[in-house]
Scaffold this active site. Structure first.
Site, PDB file in Angstrom:
ATOM      1  N   ARG A   1     -31.344  28.634  70.343  1.00 15.12           N
ATOM      2  CA  ARG A   1     -31.307  28.152  71.732  1.00 15.12           C
ATOM      3  C   ARG A   1     -29.863  27.925  72.175  1.00 15.12           C
ATOM      4  O   ARG A   1     -29.502  28.242  73.315  1.00 15.12           O
ATOM      5  CB  ARG A   1     -32.100  26.859  71.855  1.00 15.12           C
TER       6      ARG A   1
ATOM      7  N   ALA B   1     -35.659  42.492  33.042  1.00 12.90           N
ATOM      8  CA  ALA B   1     -36.451  42.382  34.271  1.00 12.90           C
ATOM      9  C   ALA B   1     -36.903  43.728  34.822  1.00 12.90           C
ATOM     10  O   ALA B   1     -38.106  43.988  34.970  1.00 12.90           O
ATOM     11  CB  ALA B   1     -35.651  41.621  35.327  1.00 12.90           C
ATOM     12  N   ALA B   2     -35.957  44.604  35.167  1.00  8.94           N
ATOM     13  CA  ALA B   2     -36.326  45.877  35.784  1.00  8.94           C
ATOM     14  C   ALA B   2     -37.073  46.769  34.805  1.00  8.94           C
ATOM     15  O   ALA B   2     -38.095  47.374  35.157  1.00  8.94           O
ATOM     16  CB  ALA B   2     -35.071  46.588  36.304  1.00  8.94           C
TER      17      ALA B   2
ATOM     18  N   CYS C   1     -31.343  33.851  35.063  1.00  9.06           N
ATOM     19  CA  CYS C   1     -30.933  32.861  36.068  1.00  9.06           C
ATOM     20  C   CYS C   1     -31.176  31.427  35.596  1.00  9.06           C
ATOM     21  O   CYS C   1     -30.610  30.488  36.155  1.00  9.06           O
ATOM     22  CB  CYS C   1     -31.670  33.105  37.376  1.00  9.06           C
TER      23      CYS C   1
ATOM     24  N   SER D   1     -37.245  40.608  28.097  1.00 11.63           N
ATOM     25  CA  SER D   1     -37.910  39.977  29.239  1.00 11.63           C
ATOM     26  C   SER D   1     -37.683  38.468  29.347  1.00 11.63           C
ATOM     27  O   SER D   1     -38.587  37.674  29.140  1.00 11.63           O
ATOM     28  CB  SER D   1     -39.419  40.270  29.156  1.00 11.63           C
TER      29      SER D   1
ATOM     30  N   ASP E   1     -29.771  45.677  38.014  1.00  9.08           N
ATOM     31  CA  ASP E   1     -28.340  45.394  38.158  1.00  9.08           C
ATOM     32  C   ASP E   1     -27.437  46.587  37.880  1.00  9.08           C
ATOM     33  O   ASP E   1     -26.222  46.498  38.079  1.00  9.08           O
ATOM     34  CB  ASP E   1     -27.933  44.249  37.226  1.00  9.08           C
TER      35      ASP E   1
ATOM     36  N   TYR F   1     -44.538  22.374  62.069  1.00  5.59           N
ATOM     37  CA  TYR F   1     -43.922  21.104  62.442  1.00  5.59           C
ATOM     38  C   TYR F   1     -44.780  19.932  61.996  1.00  5.59           C
ATOM     39  O   TYR F   1     -45.989  19.881  62.212  1.00  5.59           O
ATOM     40  CB  TYR F   1     -43.729  21.017  63.964  1.00  5.59           C
TER      41      TYR F   1
ATOM     42  N   TRP G   1     -38.472  21.328  67.191  1.00  2.50           N
ATOM     43  CA  TRP G   1     -37.737  22.587  67.193  1.00  2.50           C
ATOM     44  C   TRP G   1     -37.072  22.747  65.828  1.00  2.50           C
ATOM     45  O   TRP G   1     -36.241  21.950  65.437  1.00  2.50           O
ATOM     46  CB  TRP G   1     -36.673  22.602  68.300  1.00  2.50           C
TER      47      TRP G   1
ATOM     48  N   GLU H   1     -33.800  48.701  23.739  1.00  2.91           N
ATOM     49  CA  GLU H   1     -33.076  47.478  24.085  1.00  2.91           C
ATOM     50  C   GLU H   1     -31.924  47.295  23.111  1.00  2.91           C
ATOM     51  O   GLU H   1     -32.120  47.268  21.899  1.00  2.91           O
ATOM     52  CB  GLU H   1     -34.009  46.271  24.051  1.00  2.91           C
TER      53      GLU H   1
END
Length: 440
Positions: A437, A10-11, A42, A38, A278, A421, A429, A32
């Site tokens: 609140r 990734a990085a 996850c 790549s 990481d 909403y 809310w 590598e």
């Protein structure tokens, strides 16, 4: 300009692509240690469970693409074994040929990631023990689970990976036991959140063995300081450590765990050397110090920004708030900022506001319970962190709170946010505003 990148995931490849796009004269070499570039680590637990059909599906770009389309000297089975910052040289070994190599660089990126921790339990070298970090790890685990003799699976550790693996192996019809050394699973959350994950595990027949320390794994058994548990296969998921041991002699500044300390441009303490992902630190905006929270989102961002800075395009990494989310059976749990344990360790005064509400208008037929918790400083009113858990909507609320933390908002200012909403998706809310609140 000669660029060398150590690490092809990734990085590393996020940085490489930024260099390709911004330096037409770039000479880029990527080293590598494995043979796959790549890919989405996850996604690997979901390959184990069969939701994703193959490890091929989590590969974003193959090494041949980087070579032929982008002109990158993308090497496989090339392990970096040392770096000399004074001579700007990388030393390593080609595992295909068995020969050593040296490379000079003008700019170097360390993007070596992290590896699973495997404690020195008695029997650690047994073939029945698995970890899940790479595609080869995952394929080996899948092969092990396909054996007819594997009925009872023990997972040691109940963090993100441990719980995701538990759910996915459960899909295969195995009996699952999770062994955790603390009193509750998912210790990245506060106990009132993780208790709901605990209940979800038990609802699905997963056996939880809490407050047990593993001592040995032998003869189809996991032996702890409390019990002996039957196990045909074991998955160890007790954490990871940065892959930086080969840099110890460089004098590079690191945290105690080996994570390389970087500034906002991802530069290390050694001139011309950058680090991302990481293996590096991540500046925590709430704690206001370098931290280590290795996540795929951060690795991609840091890699991109490191690549830009390496080729002269100034860009700062603004930092993290520690935002994360996980799915566990029918629940989504998410968190950002500090937990109660974090603020207690930091000595920050705090209060909490927690509510049990609905993820949408309460009268809507598919409204489900949603638990939202805010942590804030009662003196300044500043938001310090938040957690949420429910069947739907936890991630939406945590993303709003992550943005609030990034902008140093107060608990009162959360009430002023103009949030969407409609009865099928939210109440008048929003749950985080309901919690705010209650606090004010």
């Amino acid at each position: 300009m000669k660029y060398v990148i150590i690490g092809g995931d990734a990085a590393g490849m996020s940085a490489a692509m930024q260099i390709v796009h911004n330096d037409s004269q770039a000479d880029i070499t990527v080293l590598e240690k494995g043979h796959i570039y790549s890919y989405g680590q996850c996604g690997l637990p979901y390959v184990v469970g069969g939701l994703i059909k193959s490890t091929d599906d989590v590969i974003a770009r193959r090494v041949e693409t980087f070579r032929s389309k982008y002109g990158i000297d993308a090497r496989i089975l090339h392990e970096a074994t040392a770096v000399n910052p004074s001579t700007r040289t990388v030393f390593g070994k080609n595992h295909e040929t068995g020969k050593s190599f040296t490379l000079s660089y003008d700019r170097l990126l360390i993007a070596t990631g992290a590896s699973p921790i495997l404690p020195t339990w008695q029997g650690t070298g047994s073939d029945m023990i698995h970890v899940v970090k790479t595609i080869p790890d995952t394929e080996r685990l899948i092969q092990g689970l396909q054996k007819d003799t594997v009925k009872d699976v023990v997972i040691i550790g109940a963090g993100y990976i441990g719980l995701e693996i538990a759910e996915n192996i459960h899909r295969l019809g195995k009996r699952i036991r999770i062994i955790q050394r603390s009193g509750h699973i998912a210790t990245m959350f506060d106990p009132d959140i993780s208790e709901r994950l605990h209940q979800e595990a038990e609802r699905h027949g997963i056996i939880l063995s809490m407050n047990e320390q593993v001592k040995a794994i032998e003869d189809g058994r996991v032996i702890t300081d409390v019990n002996t548990h039957k196990a045909d296969l074991v998955v160890a998921s007790v954490g990871i450590h940065p892959n930086t041991a080969f840099l110890k002699k460089t004098g590079m500044n690191m945290l105690q765990n080996g994570a390389i300390i970087v500034n906002d441009r991802l530069e290390t303490s050694s001139p011309g050397i950058y680090a991302a992902g990481d293996c590096a630190t991540h500046f925590h905006l709430v704690k206001q110090r370098p931290d280590y929270i290795p996540l795929g989102t951060t690795a991609n961002k840091q890699g991109r920004i490191a690549g830009l800075n390496m080729c002269g395009k100034q860009r700062s990494f603004k930092g993290i708030t520690g935002t994360s989310v996980m799915k566990f059976f029918n629940l989504i749990a998410a968190s950002t900022g500090l937990t109660e344990e974090d603020v207690q360790e930091a000595g920050i005064p705090y209060k909490t506001s927690a509510i049990e509400t609905k993820d949408k208008a309460g009268y809507y037929p598919t409204a489900f319970p949603l638990h939202v918790k805010l942590i804030y400083n009662p003196d300044s009113g500043r938001l310090l962190g938040g957690q949420a858990i429910g069947k739907n909507g936890a991630e939406k609320r945590i993303d709003v709170l992550a943005a609030a933390l990034f902008n140093e908002m107060t608990i009162e200012e959360l009430e002023d946010l103009d949030l969407s909403y409609s009865p099928p998706v939210n109440g008048v809310w929003d749950p985080i505003q309901q919690a705010a609140r209650r606090a004010t």
